[in-house]
Design a protein around this motif. Structure first.
Motif, PDB file in Angstrom:
ATOM      1  N   HIS A   1       2.705  12.944   5.891  1.00 47.18           N
ATOM      2  CA  HIS A   1       2.821  12.403   7.245  1.00 47.18           C
ATOM      3  C   HIS A   1       2.416  10.927   7.274  1.00 47.18           C
ATOM      4  O   HIS A   1       3.054  10.109   7.952  1.00 47.18           O
ATOM      5  N   ALA A   2       1.369  10.579   6.532  1.00 49.86           N
ATOM      6  CA  ALA A   2       0.905   9.189   6.482  1.00 49.86           C
ATOM      7  C   ALA A   2       1.966   8.286   5.861  1.00 49.86           C
ATOM      8  O   ALA A   2       2.225   7.182   6.359  1.00 49.86           O
ATOM      9  N   ILE A   3       2.582   8.750   4.779  1.00 48.05           N
ATOM     10  CA  ILE A   3       3.634   7.958   4.129  1.00 48.05           C
ATOM     11  C   ILE A   3       4.783   7.710   5.101  1.00 48.05           C
ATOM     12  O   ILE A   3       5.308   6.593   5.196  1.00 48.05           O
ATOM     13  N   LYS A   4       5.161   8.744   5.844  1.00 51.60           N
ATOM     14  CA  LYS A   4       6.237   8.600   6.821  1.00 51.60           C
ATOM     15  C   LYS A   4       5.852   7.607   7.912  1.00 51.60           C
ATOM     16  O   LYS A   4       6.663   6.766   8.327  1.00 51.60           O
ATOM     17  N   PHE A   5       4.616   7.688   8.369  1.00 49.91           N
ATOM     18  CA  PHE A   5       4.155   6.755   9.396  1.00 49.91           C
ATOM     19  C   PHE A   5       4.176   5.324   8.881  1.00 49.91           C
ATOM     20  O   PHE A   5       4.636   4.407   9.572  1.00 49.91           O
TER      21      PHE A   5
ATOM     22  N   GLU B   1      -4.447   5.114  15.284  1.00 53.43           N
ATOM     23  CA  GLU B   1      -5.734   5.679  15.700  1.00 53.43           C
ATOM     24  C   GLU B   1      -5.714   7.205  15.621  1.00 53.43           C
ATOM     25  O   GLU B   1      -6.673   7.837  15.160  1.00 53.43           O
ATOM     26  N   LYS B   2      -4.606   7.806  16.042  1.00 51.53           N
ATOM     27  CA  LYS B   2      -4.474   9.266  15.969  1.00 51.53           C
ATOM     28  C   LYS B   2      -4.417   9.729  14.513  1.00 51.53           C
ATOM     29  O   LYS B   2      -5.030  10.744  14.143  1.00 51.53           O
ATOM     30  N   LEU B   3      -3.689   8.992  13.674  1.00 48.65           N
ATOM     31  CA  LEU B   3      -3.608   9.351  12.257  1.00 48.65           C
ATOM     32  C   LEU B   3      -4.986   9.305  11.611  1.00 48.65           C
ATOM     33  O   LEU B   3      -5.342  10.187  10.821  1.00 48.65           O
ATOM     34  N   ASN B   4      -5.772   8.303  11.948  1.00 47.87           N
ATOM     35  CA  ASN B   4      -7.127   8.195  11.415  1.00 47.87           C
ATOM     36  C   ASN B   4      -7.945   9.438  11.762  1.00 47.87           C
ATOM     37  O   ASN B   4      -8.633  10.008  10.903  1.00 47.87           O
TER      38      ASN B   4
ATOM     39  N   PHE C   1       0.823  -1.209   0.000  1.00 50.62           N
ATOM     40  CA  PHE C   1       0.000   0.000   0.000  1.00 50.62           C
ATOM     41  C   PHE C   1       0.856   1.258   0.000  1.00 50.62           C
ATOM     42  O   PHE C   1       0.586   2.210  -0.744  1.00 50.62           O
ATOM     43  N   ASN C   2       1.888   1.286   0.825  1.00 52.99           N
ATOM     44  CA  ASN C   2       2.700   2.494   0.932  1.00 52.99           C
ATOM     45  C   ASN C   2       3.462   2.771  -0.361  1.00 52.99           C
ATOM     46  O   ASN C   2       3.641   3.930  -0.751  1.00 52.99           O
TER      47      ASN C   2
ATOM     48  N   PRO D   1      -5.370  22.186  -0.327  1.00 55.45           N
ATOM     49  CA  PRO D   1      -4.788  22.917   0.807  1.00 55.45           C
ATOM     50  C   PRO D   1      -3.491  22.277   1.303  1.00 55.45           C
ATOM     51  O   PRO D   1      -3.292  21.060   1.191  1.00 55.45           O
ATOM     52  N   TYR D   2      -2.660  23.113   1.883  1.00 55.95           N
ATOM     53  CA  TYR D   2      -1.363  22.643   2.385  1.00 55.95           C
ATOM     54  C   TYR D   2      -1.530  21.521   3.406  1.00 55.95           C
ATOM     55  O   TYR D   2      -0.791  20.533   3.382  1.00 55.95           O
ATOM     56  N   ASN D   3      -2.476  21.664   4.325  1.00 54.88           N
ATOM     57  CA  ASN D   3      -2.649  20.665   5.380  1.00 54.88           C
ATOM     58  C   ASN D   3      -3.018  19.290   4.825  1.00 54.88           C
ATOM     59  O   ASN D   3      -2.664  18.259   5.412  1.00 54.88           O
ATOM     60  N   VAL D   4      -3.747  19.269   3.703  1.00 55.49           N
ATOM     61  CA  VAL D   4      -4.091  17.998   3.072  1.00 55.49           C
ATOM     62  C   VAL D   4      -2.837  17.360   2.485  1.00 55.49           C
ATOM     63  O   VAL D   4      -2.598  16.154   2.637  1.00 55.49           O
ATOM     64  N   LYS D   5      -2.022  18.172   1.829  1.00 55.27           N
ATOM     65  CA  LYS D   5      -0.761  17.661   1.283  1.00 55.27           C
ATOM     66  C   LYS D   5       0.126  17.130   2.412  1.00 55.27           C
ATOM     67  O   LYS D   5       0.753  16.078   2.288  1.00 55.27           O
TER      68      LYS D   5
END
Length: 207
Positions: free
Chosen positions: A64-68, A103-106, A33-34, A55-59
């Motif tokens: 951040h998700a990829i890094k996680f 859970e926090k990322l979700n 997936f990653n 928006p920047y925050n969406v990017k």
């Protein structure tokens, strides 16, 4: 079996081998997936729609998700390798941390998507791939929440070691200084001989 609700899967009935198998499945899934997520984001990032409309925050949350997921991949590889030898408490703690962070990322993905991305252009062909990646990324984060419950069950196996054949190994103190003891040689139906034995005997290994 996984629950349809995040973090609700019950692993109390699972054996050690069952959980190890599930962890290997999660590892393989995260790797695939990653890789796909990174590739898709790279392709979308060159479009004007991504540069001007997203928006920047969406990017940032995608980055951040990829890094996680990179971290999850590295952690699961290391933890699985360790569990193949011995279950240690740090394995359980690290698994629990993965579940909590997922859970926090979700929650963060949902908050950013719904609160920071106001003017979604649902009619744009460039928006649809981004929406699909949002759904898939959030679903993947949700699936990792169950690792918390795996960690709790894995605590029951702390100290458990595996032998070279993949089974468990029972270790204990040696039977030391046994002298003038009797060893019966034979089977359940007959006795072939009786020997006096003495010396040090190792613990029983293997089941």
């Amino acid at each position: 079996m996984k629950s349809t609700f995040a973090g609700m899967s019950n692993y109390s009935h699972q054996s050690f081998e069952d959980i190890l198998k599930d962890l290997k499945y999660e590892f393989n899934y995260i790797v695939r997936f990653n890789n796909d997520l990174r590739k898709n984001i790279s392709e979308i990032a060159v479009t004007d729609f991504w540069k001007k409309e997203v928006p920047y925050n969406v990017k940032y949350i995608f980055t951040h998700a990829i890094k996680f997921f990179d971290t999850v991949e590295q952690e699961l590889r290391d933890i699985i390798d360790g569990l193949e030898i011995c279950v240690e408490i740090h394995n359980c703690k690290r698994l629990y941390t993965i579940g909590q962070t997922a859970e926090k990322l979700n929650r963060d993905i949902g908050q950013v998507w719904h609160q920071d991305y106001d003017n979604k252009d649902y009619e744009s062909i460039y928006f649809r791939p981004i929406e699909r990646l949002y759904n898939e990324t959030r679903d993947t984060a949700v699936s990792l929440v169950d690792i918390e419950n795996m960690a709790l069950r894995m605590e029951d196996f702390v100290g458990r070691k595996r032998n070279s054949k993949g089974g468990s190994a029972i270790e204990g103190n040696s039977f030391n200084n046994i002298t003038n003891s009797v060893m019966i040689i034979g089977n359940n139906n007959s006795v072939k001989g009786v020997n006096n034995v003495s010396g040090n005997f190792p613990a029983v290994v293997g089941v």
